[in-house]
Design a protein around this motif. Sequence first.
Motif, short mmCIF file in Angstrom:
data_model
loop_
_atom_site.label_atom_id
_atom_site.label_comp_id
_atom_site.label_asym_id
_atom_site.label_seq_id
_atom_site.Cartn_x
_atom_site.Cartn_y
_atom_site.Cartn_z
N VAL A 585 0.87 -1.05 -0.14
CA VAL A 585 0.09 0.06 -0.24
C VAL A 585 0.93 1.37 0.09
O VAL A 585 1.93 1.43 0.78
CB VAL A 585 -0.83 -0.24 1.31
CG1 VAL A 585 -1.73 1.33 1.20
CG2 VAL A 585 -1.87 -1.13 1.32
N ARG A 586 0.32 2.25 -0.99
CA ARG A 586 1.21 3.44 -0.90
C ARG A 586 0.24 4.47 -0.76
O ARG A 586 -0.98 4.42 -1.01
CB ARG A 586 2.16 3.55 -2.26
CG ARG A 586 2.96 2.32 -2.44
CD ARG A 586 3.37 2.24 -4.16
NE ARG A 586 4.31 1.26 -4.28
CZ ARG A 586 5.28 1.25 -4.58
NH1 ARG A 586 5.85 2.42 -4.89
NH2 ARG A 586 6.07 0.16 -4.78
N LEU A 587 0.87 5.91 -0.42
CA LEU A 587 -0.13 7.01 -0.65
C LEU A 587 0.52 7.76 -1.92
O LEU A 587 1.78 7.97 -2.42
CB LEU A 587 0.26 7.80 0.54
CG LEU A 587 -0.29 7.31 1.92
CD1 LEU A 587 -0.04 8.22 3.03
CD2 LEU A 587 -1.73 7.08 1.93
N GLN A 588 -0.22 8.31 -2.65
CA GLN A 588 0.03 9.33 -3.69
C GLN A 588 -1.06 10.52 -3.82
O GLN A 588 -2.23 10.51 -3.62
CB GLN A 588 -0.21 8.60 -4.93
CG GLN A 588 0.31 9.40 -6.47
CD GLN A 588 0.29 8.37 -7.53
OE1 GLN A 588 0.55 7.25 -7.54
NE2 GLN A 588 0.10 9.10 -8.52
N SER A 589 -0.38 11.72 -4.06
CA SER A 589 -1.16 12.90 -4.11
C SER A 589 -1.47 13.32 -5.80
O SER A 589 -0.57 13.19 -6.54
CB SER A 589 -0.32 14.32 -3.54
OG SER A 589 -0.21 13.91 -2.11
N ALA A 614 -8.34 3.79 -2.23
CA ALA A 614 -9.29 4.70 -1.25
C ALA A 614 -8.88 6.32 -1.08
O ALA A 614 -7.59 6.50 -1.40
CB ALA A 614 -9.25 4.00 0.09
N VAL A 615 -9.61 7.17 -0.98
CA VAL A 615 -9.48 8.36 -0.97
C VAL A 615 -9.13 8.65 0.48
O VAL A 615 -10.19 8.84 1.34
CB VAL A 615 -10.36 9.47 -1.68
CG1 VAL A 615 -10.03 10.79 -1.45
CG2 VAL A 615 -10.59 9.12 -2.93
N THR A 616 -7.87 9.10 1.19
CA THR A 616 -7.80 9.22 2.38
C THR A 616 -7.88 10.72 2.96
O THR A 616 -8.00 10.83 4.16
CB THR A 616 -6.33 8.49 2.82
OG1 THR A 616 -5.25 9.46 2.22
CG2 THR A 616 -6.26 7.32 2.43
N ALA A 617 -7.59 11.78 1.88
CA ALA A 617 -7.68 13.11 2.20
C ALA A 617 -8.00 13.87 1.17
O ALA A 617 -7.45 13.50 0.04
CB ALA A 617 -6.52 13.28 3.18
N ILE A 618 -8.37 15.04 1.19
CA ILE A 618 -8.66 16.15 0.22
C ILE A 618 -7.86 17.27 0.66
O ILE A 618 -8.52 17.97 1.74
CB ILE A 618 -10.06 16.32 -0.28
CG1 ILE A 618 -10.50 14.99 -1.08
CG2 ILE A 618 -10.18 17.10 -1.33
CD1 ILE A 618 -11.98 15.10 -1.22
N ARG A 619 -6.98 17.91 0.21
CA ARG A 619 -6.38 19.41 0.57
C ARG A 619 -7.19 20.38 -0.36
O ARG A 619 -6.95 20.38 -1.66
CB ARG A 619 -4.92 19.23 0.64
CG ARG A 619 -4.30 20.44 0.79
CD ARG A 619 -2.74 20.54 0.52
NE ARG A 619 -1.91 21.81 1.00
CZ ARG A 619 -1.62 22.23 2.29
NH1 ARG A 619 -2.04 21.27 3.18
NH2 ARG A 619 -1.08 23.11 2.55
N GLY A 625 -8.25 17.87 5.06
CA GLY A 625 -9.32 17.14 5.86
C GLY A 625 -9.08 15.62 5.58
O GLY A 625 -8.95 15.02 4.51
N LEU A 626 -9.22 14.94 6.96
CA LEU A 626 -8.94 13.52 6.93
C LEU A 626 -10.46 12.62 6.55
O LEU A 626 -11.43 13.10 6.93
CB LEU A 626 -8.54 12.87 7.94
CG LEU A 626 -7.03 13.19 8.55
CD1 LEU A 626 -6.83 12.71 9.98
CD2 LEU A 626 -6.05 12.57 7.40
#
Length: 659
Positions: A585-589, A614-619, A625-626
Amino acid sequence: MISPLELTLILLLAAALGVVLFRFLRLPPTLGYLVVGVIIGPHAFGVVGDSERMQYLAEFGVVFLMFSIGIEFSLPKLKAMRRVVLGLGVSQVVLTILASVLAGFAINWWYPLSWQASLALGGALAMSSTAIVSKLLSERLELESEHGRNIMGVLLFQDLAVVPLLILISALGGNPKALLVALGLAALKITGALALLLWVGQRLVGRWFHVVAARRSQELFMLNLLLLTLGMAYLTDLLGLSMALGAFIAGMLIAETPFRHQVEDDVKPFRDVLLGLFFITTGMLLDPHLVARQWLLVLALLIGPVALKFCVIAGLTRLFGSSPGVAIRTGLGLAQAGEFGFVLLNMIRGQGLVEPALIQAILASMLLSMLLAPFLIQNADRIALRFASNEWMLQALQMTKIASQSMKTAGHVIICGYGRCGQNLARLLEQEDIAYIALELDPDIVLAAASAGESVVFGDAARREALVAAGIHRAAGVVVTYDSTPAALKVLANVHDLEPTLPVVVRTVDDSDIEKLLAAGATEVVPEIVEGSLMLASHALVLVGVPMRRVLRRIEEARNARYGLLRGYFRGTGDEDDTADHEQVRLQSVPLGQRAAAIGRTIAELQLGKLGVAVTAIRRRGIRGLEPDVATRLIADDIVVLSGPSEALADAEARLLGE
């Protein structure tokens, strides 16, 4: 002639296929490497015709293996083992050589052998496989057992004995009058070299590595580690000793420093890859056609020496005070031929002491005995229980001792492993007046802790009998403190069979094995890296003024989500090793430009979940916001933070941007 790159690719492909196949068949990967070597070697399919180019590189596998073993055997532990090394080790080598000479006289009517040839072959026969045996014992978590310490002590002396045996064989083929002088000089050289390296190294290595660690450079630390390992191997090789012995000494010196655990992790990739190459090159020496033509001779040379060596070692182990079961396990662990036996055999051939045809048959039998070694060691417990009349009684006594500790307790916690984690847990349980019993395989820890009145006994938590004796049917829970996933899986399998509803907490180093351990029955898995990051985050939040109550709530939310918010993380250029696992699992903006396809659509409408993302946050407008709601509608200049495997992230990014 194939190029070096083609040779490397062939070896990597063959090794990968062989290990996968043997893992699938539940056989040791070491055996897979040996079989792969036989198949691609010059005597079978001839895919690789020249193994000499790889021999030198393959030797480094044994060097790094001995370095890793040296880390486990610190100087105080080696001093405590001097009875095994100088007693059992010396006796084994000397008696094996004498038995070989007597066997040579006995078969002289069938195949004439001079006493010089019998003596030289006895030296080669006395060697056992350090690489195979130590790796198997390490995988089976038996290095700290009684038979494991016996085996490692004998193997260590065998490495020391290689030098005088080389001189002995050289003298047997030359002037016999110079034999005693040469052996005396060899003994002085070994004693002087070991004393100098240990005396000087013990004073310099710790101080130097503290200086290196203070620079806070992983690259510099690794360079010095390789320099120490290969430098010590070079020095012992320069002095006429084996490179493996120098690496072993380097490991013992590192064991006296606080960096031993970090060093073990750094060396492991080098060790495993190069050791696999060593086993492949060893398998290449076997000629299947010779085995087929002279199968009776090869079979006799296989069974005879293995049986002889087993009887000698098992008998000596009994004389030195071990139980019959331990003696049988020690004999089975050392009955096979060894890597240094090939070195001695090559010198025997060079001195012309034995005919070339017999040398080839002996070589084939030695390789077959090494192929047989994993099966003997894996089944050593069954053989010991079958043939040692009092082994059942000794096992019962051990279980009785464990049971006597837990008999009066109920609702207690069984701690599997009593290292630092286990001891810290035990102290916290004591403060809450919760009973516990700890199972530990290191006799030094057991003796010291039991003397201090702590509830710890010698026992293997991977055995059903030990768990039953520890009162698993009355226990409130089990905690596995090993940092080895295979060892934890063995414990989980037994707990699941005995008490399927009993909660089990498992420690692991990182979060890569969480799913595997949970699937095996773990109630909770505690990854050290994740817990460390949680503690780091909590302290940082408090220091910048966030109220303690809110910090605790945030940390509790993260834990309740089973670390889901923390399992993925962003990659950088320093994470090349991690990129090899495409399923991690990775995170990507993903910034949304003015023409992005996702603008004006909700998260639910995008159906990113079907892609495994999955969408973990929106800036938005600089505010992050989480856990956004699925009804959140995206606008231009939003930055969407996604979580998922790399390939799924690429598909999700394309859907968001409309590419």
